[in-house]
Structure formats: structure tokens, C-alpha cells
Motif scaffolding. Structure first.
Motif, PDB file in Angstrom:
ATOM      1  N   GLU A  35       1.616   0.161  -3.354  1.00 60.06           N
ATOM      2  CA  GLU A  35       2.919   0.368  -2.706  1.00 60.06           C
ATOM      3  C   GLU A  35       3.376  -0.845  -1.906  1.00 60.06           C
ATOM      4  OE1 GLU A  35      -0.176   1.265   0.296  1.00 60.06           O
ATOM      5  OE2 GLU A  35       0.114   1.760  -1.831  1.00 60.06           O
ATOM      6  N   THR A  36       2.498  -1.831  -1.694  1.00 59.61           N
ATOM      7  CA  THR A  36       2.868  -2.967  -0.843  1.00 59.61           C
ATOM      8  C   THR A  36       3.977  -3.826  -1.442  1.00 59.61           C
ATOM      9  OG1 THR A  36       0.676  -3.027   0.163  1.00 59.61           O
ATOM     10  CG2 THR A  36       2.008  -5.006   0.329  1.00 59.61           C
ATOM     11  N   PRO A  37       3.916  -4.259  -2.708  1.00 59.37           N
ATOM     12  CA  PRO A  37       5.003  -5.098  -3.239  1.00 59.37           C
ATOM     13  C   PRO A  37       6.385  -4.450  -3.149  1.00 59.37           C
ATOM     14  CG  PRO A  37       3.073  -5.300  -4.631  1.00 59.37           C
ATOM     15  CD  PRO A  37       2.782  -4.183  -3.669  1.00 59.37           C
ATOM     16  N   PRO A  38       6.571  -3.167  -3.537  1.00 60.38           N
ATOM     17  CA  PRO A  38       7.912  -2.597  -3.369  1.00 60.38           C
ATOM     18  C   PRO A  38       8.350  -2.486  -1.913  1.00 60.38           C
ATOM     19  CG  PRO A  38       6.362  -0.942  -4.196  1.00 60.38           C
ATOM     20  CD  PRO A  38       5.690  -2.257  -4.280  1.00 60.38           C
ATOM     21  N   THR A  39       7.393  -2.296  -0.997  1.00 60.98           N
ATOM     22  CA  THR A  39       7.746  -2.243   0.422  1.00 60.98           C
ATOM     23  C   THR A  39       8.230  -3.604   0.898  1.00 60.98           C
ATOM     24  OG1 THR A  39       6.151  -0.480   0.861  1.00 60.98           O
ATOM     25  CG2 THR A  39       6.887  -1.780   2.740  1.00 60.98           C
ATOM     26  N   VAL A  40       7.507  -4.671   0.557  1.00 63.09           N
ATOM     27  CA  VAL A  40       7.928  -6.018   0.934  1.00 63.09           C
ATOM     28  C   VAL A  40       9.263  -6.361   0.276  1.00 63.09           C
ATOM     29  CG1 VAL A  40       7.341  -8.479   0.811  1.00 63.09           C
ATOM     30  CG2 VAL A  40       5.580  -6.796   1.397  1.00 63.09           C
ATOM     31  N   ALA A  41       9.444  -5.959  -0.980  1.00 65.30           N
ATOM     32  CA  ALA A  41      10.713  -6.203  -1.674  1.00 65.30           C
ATOM     33  C   ALA A  41      11.869  -5.531  -0.935  1.00 65.30           C
ATOM     34  CB  ALA A  41      10.630  -5.688  -3.105  1.00 65.30           C
ATOM     35  N   ARG A  42      11.658  -4.316  -0.447  1.00 59.34           N
ATOM     36  CA  ARG A  42      12.705  -3.606   0.310  1.00 59.34           C
ATOM     37  C   ARG A  42      13.006  -4.333   1.619  1.00 59.34           C
ATOM     38  NH1 ARG A  42      12.121  -0.456   4.470  1.00 59.34           N
ATOM     39  NH2 ARG A  42       9.910  -0.056   4.069  1.00 59.34           N
ATOM     40  N   LEU A  43      11.965  -4.750   2.339  1.00 57.09           N
ATOM     41  CA  LEU A  43      12.175  -5.447   3.605  1.00 57.09           C
ATOM     42  C   LEU A  43      12.960  -6.742   3.395  1.00 57.09           C
ATOM     43  CD1 LEU A  43       8.633  -4.975   5.230  1.00 57.09           C
ATOM     44  CD2 LEU A  43      10.752  -3.768   5.837  1.00 57.09           C
ATOM     45  N   LEU A  44      12.651  -7.464   2.340  1.00 62.38           N
ATOM     46  CA  LEU A  44      13.382  -8.690   2.026  1.00 62.38           C
ATOM     47  C   LEU A  44      14.846  -8.387   1.714  1.00 62.38           C
ATOM     48  CD1 LEU A  44      10.676 -10.357  -0.221  1.00 62.38           C
ATOM     49  CD2 LEU A  44      11.662 -11.465   1.793  1.00 62.38           C
ATOM     50  N   THR A  45      15.067  -7.395   0.857  1.00 64.35           N
ATOM     51  CA  THR A  45      16.427  -7.074   0.426  1.00 64.35           C
ATOM     52  C   THR A  45      17.283  -6.603   1.594  1.00 64.35           C
ATOM     53  OG1 THR A  45      15.569  -6.477  -1.765  1.00 64.35           O
ATOM     54  CG2 THR A  45      17.774  -5.698  -1.199  1.00 64.35           C
ATOM     55  N   GLU A  46      16.717  -5.783   2.473  1.00 65.88           N
ATOM     56  CA  GLU A  46      17.460  -5.282   3.625  1.00 65.88           C
ATOM     57  C   GLU A  46      17.911  -6.397   4.555  1.00 65.88           C
ATOM     58  OE1 GLU A  46      15.297  -0.875   4.013  1.00 65.88           O
ATOM     59  OE2 GLU A  46      14.739  -2.516   5.367  1.00 65.88           O
ATOM     60  N   ARG A  47      17.228  -7.518   4.537  1.00 66.48           N
ATOM     61  CA  ARG A  47      17.543  -8.627   5.443  1.00 66.48           C
ATOM     62  C   ARG A  47      18.265  -9.772   4.751  1.00 66.48           C
ATOM     63  NH1 ARG A  47      13.887  -5.472   6.868  1.00 66.48           N
ATOM     64  NH2 ARG A  47      13.511  -5.018   9.075  1.00 66.48           N
ATOM     65  N   GLY A  48      18.759  -9.513   3.540  1.00 67.46           N
ATOM     66  CA  GLY A  48      19.537 -10.528   2.846  1.00 67.46           C
ATOM     67  C   GLY A  48      18.733 -11.503   2.027  1.00 67.46           C
ATOM     68  N   ARG A  82      -2.520  -3.254   7.703  1.00 68.38           N
ATOM     69  CA  ARG A  82      -1.579  -3.619   8.748  1.00 68.38           C
ATOM     70  C   ARG A  82      -0.178  -3.276   8.258  1.00 68.38           C
ATOM     71  NH1 ARG A  82      -3.675  -9.666  10.636  1.00 68.38           N
ATOM     72  NH2 ARG A  82      -5.900  -9.188  10.634  1.00 68.38           N
ATOM     73  N   PRO A  83       0.762  -3.063   9.165  1.00 73.63           N
ATOM     74  CA  PRO A  83       2.130  -2.755   8.725  1.00 73.63           C
ATOM     75  C   PRO A  83       2.723  -3.909   7.922  1.00 73.63           C
ATOM     76  CG  PRO A  83       1.831  -2.254  11.069  1.00 73.63           C
ATOM     77  CD  PRO A  83       0.617  -3.003  10.630  1.00 73.63           C
ATOM     78  N   ALA A  84       3.420  -3.566   6.845  1.00 70.89           N
ATOM     79  CA  ALA A  84       4.064  -4.603   6.042  1.00 70.89           C
ATOM     80  C   ALA A  84       5.114  -5.356   6.837  1.00 70.89           C
ATOM     81  CB  ALA A  84       4.701  -3.979   4.800  1.00 70.89           C
ATOM     82  N   GLU A  85       5.660  -4.722   7.884  1.00 71.71           N
ATOM     83  CA  GLU A  85       6.664  -5.383   8.716  1.00 71.71           C
ATOM     84  C   GLU A  85       6.121  -6.629   9.416  1.00 71.71           C
ATOM     85  OE1 GLU A  85       7.998  -1.187   8.196  1.00 71.71           O
ATOM     86  OE2 GLU A  85       6.093  -2.175   8.641  1.00 71.71           O
TER      87      GLU A  85
END
Length: 386
Positions: free
Chosen positions: A152-165, A129-132
Motif C-alpha cells: 500500500e505504500t506506493p499508492p499512498t506516496v503517489a496520493r501525497l504527491l498528487t495532492e500537493r501538485g 513510519r507514517p508515509a507523510e
């Protein structure tokens, strides 16, 4: 009473040694055993015919049905009824024909390792499923457990978190839970760089910076720019009338539909929506945590996606569209029609006179640049329970 012929047995990292006595007995008595390549070889005393796990799921169901009455064992991971195949099997095979043998799930192991109360944690799967999907759960202090496949899932989730503060959020990657080769990797979202195993459970403790994205209920008007959204108070009123709930599907058709569909999916776990909207609607939905939203071009296409929606939103509907949608709604299904101009409002008044329901006129006032208040154009809602 039907005697169960299909035993669905959950297996953990301990393999066959971790099975209950009852599950081991069913495995020894089986005539056919079906399981994926990840599962252990069967010991010599088990003489059952071994079948691979077919793909896609429809092929697996067909293969299982072909063995009806032959004492079939299906090997799955962990708890069959918690983000596994159990729920889908029950939609394809009568429940009285199945017996489930759960193993401790990855969520239970992960909560124990993190010393978190499982009842107070959001648990979800982003496996295939999409990490989003996880975005709508980001909130200060929130704790998430995410089932995932792929390093690749942990770095993707880390990016999504960082982008949203949420860059300071703590991440923990847990692998091979409950087994001799169990692993743990800890880090911070904004600086995450660690290599990870392919099969993992990701624990997230959300920590917000100043300026982090904090949205509850209706999305902000700015986040929905390009979708011609009604003001947030009007959308909140529409959602209250439509009643989002877990797993429920919405049709959203007409002006403002895309914004309502996104808010619907954000408001309830596993809620789904088929909606009209611009070409970039799926991208906007993914940014807001609704990556599984379905963009359609018509009521006919919405029907193909979800034949029996729980609710329908209609922007400025005509009589033909209204009748088409009402026929699709089940008993107690909800309809909310919206008008933003005088002509559409007159149509809603006429529809309400014929069908019943309730009419509301909503205005929103905001501070004007020169002082005082500026009133937005009135919006008329007609709500109906079938």
C-alpha cells in the motif's frame, strides 16, 4: 581491550552465498544465531543454536544480552548501520563488544538501477513510519529513495504527491534488489495503479505542476491556520535562534507553540518535538510532513517525551515555567521566549534583566487593502543560550 562477542551480519537477496569470507567464518564459528523468518536456513555444517528474532526490540536486546560471551551472530538485512538495527544496538550494548559485517544496502542497489548519484539523493525509511514523513522532501527536481514495507505504500506516496501538485512525478518500485527474482515497476504518481510487492524500495523523481506546494523554511501562515501562528518572518527568526538540527528535540509550550514545533521538525532531518496545541494539531502536522510530532498538555508531559531537549520555545511564559524549562536544558541548550502583548513583553524584559541573553522586537508590514502598508502587532523575542 574487549573482544567482540556479537557479530551483526547483513544479508542481501543472494543469501549466504553473498557473504564475505570473514562473515561466513564468523557464522561457521557461532554458537548461537539469531535471525528473522525471512532469512535462509543454515547449512548443515553450521551447528549453532538457532533463535528467532524476538519482538519488541527490548525483548531482542534482552535475548542478546542473555547470550553474552557465547559468540552470537545476529542476521539482519543489508547494511546494519543504515536504517537497520545497528544504531539501536549501539545504544544498548557497548560498541567494543560488537563487530559489524555490512552487505550492500537497498539504497545502493536502487541508486545503481536508477543511475542516480547516491550522494545527491534523499534516502529515508517509511518502514513502520507514517508515509507523510516523506512530504518535507517533496521539491521540484528532488530525487528520493524510500525503504518501505507493504504494497500500500506506493499508492499512498503517489496520493501525497498528487495532492500537493506533484502528480507528474515518476515512481519506480524495486523489489528483491540484487536477487534472481528482482522486479521493477515504473509509473506516474497521478495515475498510479500497479500492484506492488510487500518489501520494496520506492524511487521518486519529483516533478511539480504549476501551483505545486513549494515551501522552504517557515510554513505559510495559511497552512498553519488554527494554530495562532506568529507571522512567518517572526517564526523564521525564532527558528534561527532555536537552531534546528538533525535528531534534536524541542519543547514548545504556550501560544504559538504548535506552529513553531511543526517548523522545527520540517527544518532538520529526524528532528523531534513535544508541544502544546489544539486537538487537531497532529492532523495539521501530518499534512505538513511532521507526522511524528507529539502533542502534550504540559511541561511535565514534554519531559516524559524528551527528558533533555536541545531547545525550548515558550509563548508568554511565567517565572515558574521558565525555571522548569531552564533546568531541563543541557549546556549550550537554547531558549526562545515570545511575547505578543505588553504584559508578556514586560515579563520578558524582566527575565532578560535577571538572566541575560538578547531581546528583539519584530514588526511585519504588509500591503493594506486601500494602499500603503499595514503593520502587524509587534512581537518580542528573548533568546538565551544556557
Amino acid at each position: 581491550m574487549t573482544t567482540p562477542w556479537l557479530d551483526v551480519i547483513g544479508i542481501g537477496e543472494a543469501g549466504l552465498e553473498g557473504l564475505s569470507a570473514e562473515a561466513r567464518a564468523k557464522l561457521r564459528a557461532a554458537k548461537v544465531v539469531m535471525g528473522g523468518e525471512r532469512f535462509p536456513e543454515l547449512p548443515p555444517e553450521i551447528s549453532a543454536r538457532r533463535l528467532p528474532w524476538p519482538s519488541p526490540f527490548a525483548a531482542m536486546v534482552a535475548a542478546i544480552r542473555a547470550e553474552r560471551g557465547r559468540r552470537l551472530v545476529l542476521l539482519v538485512t543489508g547494511d546494519p548501520l543504515w536504517y537497520s538495527v545497528g544504531a539501536r544496538l549501539l545504544r544498548a550494548i557497548p560498541g567494543e563488544e560488537i563487530r559489524f559485517h555490512p552487505q550492500l544496502s537497498a539504497f545502493q542497489f536502487a541508486a545503481a538501477r536508477m543511475r542516480w548519484s547516491l550522494a545527491d539523493v534523499e534516502t529515508l525509511s517509511i518502514h513502520r513510519r507514517p508515509a507523510e514523513t516523506a512530504i518535507r522532501y517533496f521539491a521540484p527536481g528532488a530525487r528520493l529513495l524510500l525503504l518501505a514495507e507493504g504494497a500500500e505504500t506506493p499508492p499512498t506516496v503517489a496520493r501525497l504527491l498528487t495532492e500537493r501538485g506533484y502528480g507528474p512525478s515518476r515512481l519506480t518500485v524495486l523489489g528483491a534488489l540484487g536477487g534472481a527474482a528482482e522486479t521493477r515497476i515504473d509509473g506516474i504518481a497521478e495515475s498510479w495503479s500497479a500492484p506492488c510487492p510487500d518489501f520494496l524500495t520506492l524511487a521518486v523523481e519529483c516533478r511539480a505542476e504549476d501551483g505545486a506546494t513549494l515551501e522552504a523554511g517557515a510554513s505559510s501562515d495559511a497552512a498553519l491556520a488554527g494554530l495562532a501562528p506568529a507571522p512567518a518572518p517572526a517564526r523564521a527568526a525564532a527558528l534561527a535562534a532555536l537552531w534546528p538540527r538533525r535528531g534534536a528535540a524541542l519543547w514548545a509550550i504556550g501560544p504559538g507553540a504548535g506552529a513553531i514545533a511543526i517548523d522545527w521538525m520540517r527544518a532538520a532531518r529526524d528532528a523531534e518535538a513535544a508541544t502544546t496545541g489544539p486537538d487537531d494539531l497532529p492532523e495539521i502536522a501530518a499534512r505538513l510532513g511532521a507526522p511524528r510530532l507529539r502533542r502534550v498538555g504540559s511541561v511535565t508531559a514534554a519531559r516524559e517525551a524528551f527528558p533533555r531537549p536541545a531547545a525550548v520555545f515558550l509563548g508568554a511564559p511565567d517565572d515558574a515555567t521558565l525555571e522548569d524549562c531552564l533546568r531541563a536544558l543541557p549546556p549550550q541548550g537554547r531558549l526562545l521566549a515570545e511575547a505578543r502583548d505588553a504584559a508578556a513583553a514586560r515579563r520578558l524584559v524582566a527575565m532578560q534583566a535577571r538572566r541575560g541573553g538578547a531581546l528583539e522586537r519584530i514588526t511585519t508590514s504588509r500591503p493594506a487593502p486601500g494602499g500603503g502598508w499595514a503593520e502587524t502587532p509587534a512581537i518580542v523575542h528573548w533568546r538565551l543560550i544556557r
